[in-house]
Design an enzyme around this catalytic site. Structure first.
Site, short mmCIF file in Angstrom:
data_model
loop_
_atom_site.label_atom_id
_atom_site.label_comp_id
_atom_site.label_asym_id
_atom_site.label_seq_id
_atom_site.Cartn_x
_atom_site.Cartn_y
_atom_site.Cartn_z
N ARG A 1 0.84 -1.19 0.00
CA ARG A 1 0.00 0.00 0.00
C ARG A 1 0.88 1.25 0.00
O ARG A 1 1.96 1.26 0.62
CB ARG A 1 -0.92 0.00 1.23
N LYS B 1 -3.60 -1.49 8.72
CA LYS B 1 -4.96 -1.68 8.20
C LYS B 1 -5.54 -3.02 8.63
O LYS B 1 -6.73 -3.12 8.95
CB LYS B 1 -4.95 -1.57 6.68
N TYR C 1 -3.65 -17.24 7.95
CA TYR C 1 -2.26 -17.65 7.78
C TYR C 1 -1.34 -16.71 8.55
O TYR C 1 -1.59 -15.51 8.64
CB TYR C 1 -1.87 -17.58 6.29
N HIS D 1 -3.62 -9.28 2.36
CA HIS D 1 -5.05 -9.39 2.52
C HIS D 1 -5.35 -10.48 3.56
O HIS D 1 -4.46 -11.24 3.95
CB HIS D 1 -5.73 -9.74 1.20
N ARG E 1 -0.68 -2.44 -7.05
CA ARG E 1 -1.20 -3.64 -6.40
C ARG E 1 -2.11 -4.41 -7.35
O ARG E 1 -2.01 -5.63 -7.49
CB ARG E 1 -1.93 -3.27 -5.11
N HIS F 1 -1.28 3.25 -5.86
CA HIS F 1 -2.02 2.10 -5.35
C HIS F 1 -2.30 1.09 -6.47
O HIS F 1 -2.46 -0.11 -6.22
CB HIS F 1 -3.33 2.58 -4.72
#
Length: 412
Positions: free
Chosen positions: A249, A274, A376, A366, A342, A339
């Site tokens: 990000r 985030k 994970y 994510h 990504r 951005h």
């Protein structure tokens, strides 16, 4: 030469003191001591000269020795930071004074800072995004006003200032933060309702998470060649070159710290605010080369990409620097954003390189979960992700050099 405390104390011995006229002892960066002879003594006032909106301004910082030389310099640095952030120190001082005269415990700024301390995990960090948005866009105008006296139009005026800078998404984010402060004030009995819904539709629709991105391989090659020819500051050049290789990000890239990067291990480890998780970015040999070249310039400070306005490296690069660089390269806001690197990586890795989607999603930081619904950890599939990041960097080099693009159909 900068002033010494001895010079301030012995101003009466200065050659100009005998003239009976006021004179000035200069320190540094606009700070000076105005000395006015009186009947039996000298009056000494700290003054700071600065420029705002192209105009020369003067601000009083108190009387010596009640305000020491060190304290005056600290005030000077705070004021210069306000100017760098687009805040008029004179207006800010009036707002603070008004806040103290009013019911300070019910002012918007006091409630907002209380909300931040209780509700925002990283609020103590001076570079916390929510705090900086409020400090730059709201506090100078609304901070001293009792929250019960703030009207929707006053909030909209603040948002218009943000919009005028061309950052619609930021204006929407500021409105969201102000709404959170109001809802906190309602919950703590300081006001009756959140007035921010009254501004629904007042701002242009933001694109949200649909950031402009280039995902067609041939066009990606053209973009990478343009970046290689960019003639901006070396820090910005390195930031642009690194962005597609790590596809983090934009705020995470800007705030990258040298203390989190291990060039020998080819890793960048940091905390993702985030998602509230730790993250590992394996660094390709191309990424390591960029960082190694940059380190002699910025490695003495905290940030990999420090602000050009703070050469000592105590603030990171502005959020607009890299997007502005893309504009200077000829890419409009509708074509490409930082951005967007990504989306570029996610799309091409999946559709062209045939990489497993869970590897990609995990590298994007994510919320990826296993078959049992468990998140994970940051080391999951790390060897595979190392190979993926090197493959991606090599692929980008190929595009930049004009390689033929071959579509890969991944087996289901």
């Amino acid at each position: 030469m900068p002033l010494s405390d001895t010079q301030c104390k012995n101003a009466h011995k200065h050659a100009k003191a005998a003239t009976g006229k006021a004179f000035t002892l200069f320190d540094d960066k606009g700070l000076h001591l105005l000395v006015k002879p009186l009947k039996n003594d000298l009056a000494k006032w700290w003054r700071l000269k600065y420029r705002f909106d192209g105009k020369d301004c003067l601000l009083s910082l108190g009387v010596y020795p009640e305000i020491s030389l060190q304290q005056a310099r600290e005030q000077r640095d705070i004021i210069r930071k306000q100017v760098a952030d687009g805040i008029n120190p004179s207006d800010n001082r009036k707002a603070v004074k008004s806040s103290k005269a009013a019911n300070a415990s019910n002012s918007f700024e006091v409630i907002a800072r209380e909300w931040g301390l209780k509700k925002v995990e990283t609020w103590a960090d001076k570079n916390n995004r929510s705090k900086r948005m409020l400090e730059r866009n709201v506090f100078p105008w609304l901070g001293s006003i009792a929250i019960t006296d703030i009207k929707p139009m006053a909030i909209l005026e603040c948002l218009r200032r943000v919009e005028d800078r061309g950052t619609i998404e930021t204006a929407h984010r500021v409105l969201q933060i102000v709404g959170q402060v109001f809802r906190y004030a309602v919950a703590t009995g300081r006001t009756e309702r959140d007035i921010t819904p009254d501004l629904k539709g007042a701002l242009p629709v933001a694109k949200g998470e649909h950031f402009a991105s280039i995902t067609e391989p041939k066009a990606v090659g053209e973009l990478l060649r343009a970046i290689d020819k960019y003639t901006g500051t070396f820090t910005a050049v390195c930031g642009l070159k690194l962005a597609p290789l790590v596809f983090v990000r934009p705020g995470e890239l800007r705030a990258a710290e040298w203390g989190h990067i291990d060039l020998d291990a080819k890793e960048w480890r940091y905390f993702v605010t985030k998602t509230g998780t730790d993250h590992i970015v394996p660094l390709s040999s191309q990424a390591v080369a960029i960082l190694s070249e940059l380190k002699p310039l910025t490695g003495h400070g905290r940030y990999v990409f420090p602000s050009e306005r703070t050469p000592h490296g105590d603030r990171c690069m502005s959020e607009n620097t890299l997007n502005a660089a893309l504009r200077r390269l000829g890419y409009s806001r509708e074509q490409m954003s930082v951005h967007g690197f990504r989306a570029m990586a996610r799309t091409i890795m999946d559709e062209v390189l045939g990489i497993r989607p869970d590897f990609i999603e995990h590298q994007l930081a994510h919320a990826v979960r296993d078959a049992n619904g468990r998140a994970y950890n940051r080391t999951a599939h790390l060897p595979e992700r190392r190979a993926m990041m090197q493959q991606w960097a090599d692929y980008l080099d190929g595009l930049k050099n004009g390689a033929v693009v071959i579509q890969i159909n991944r087996a289901v």
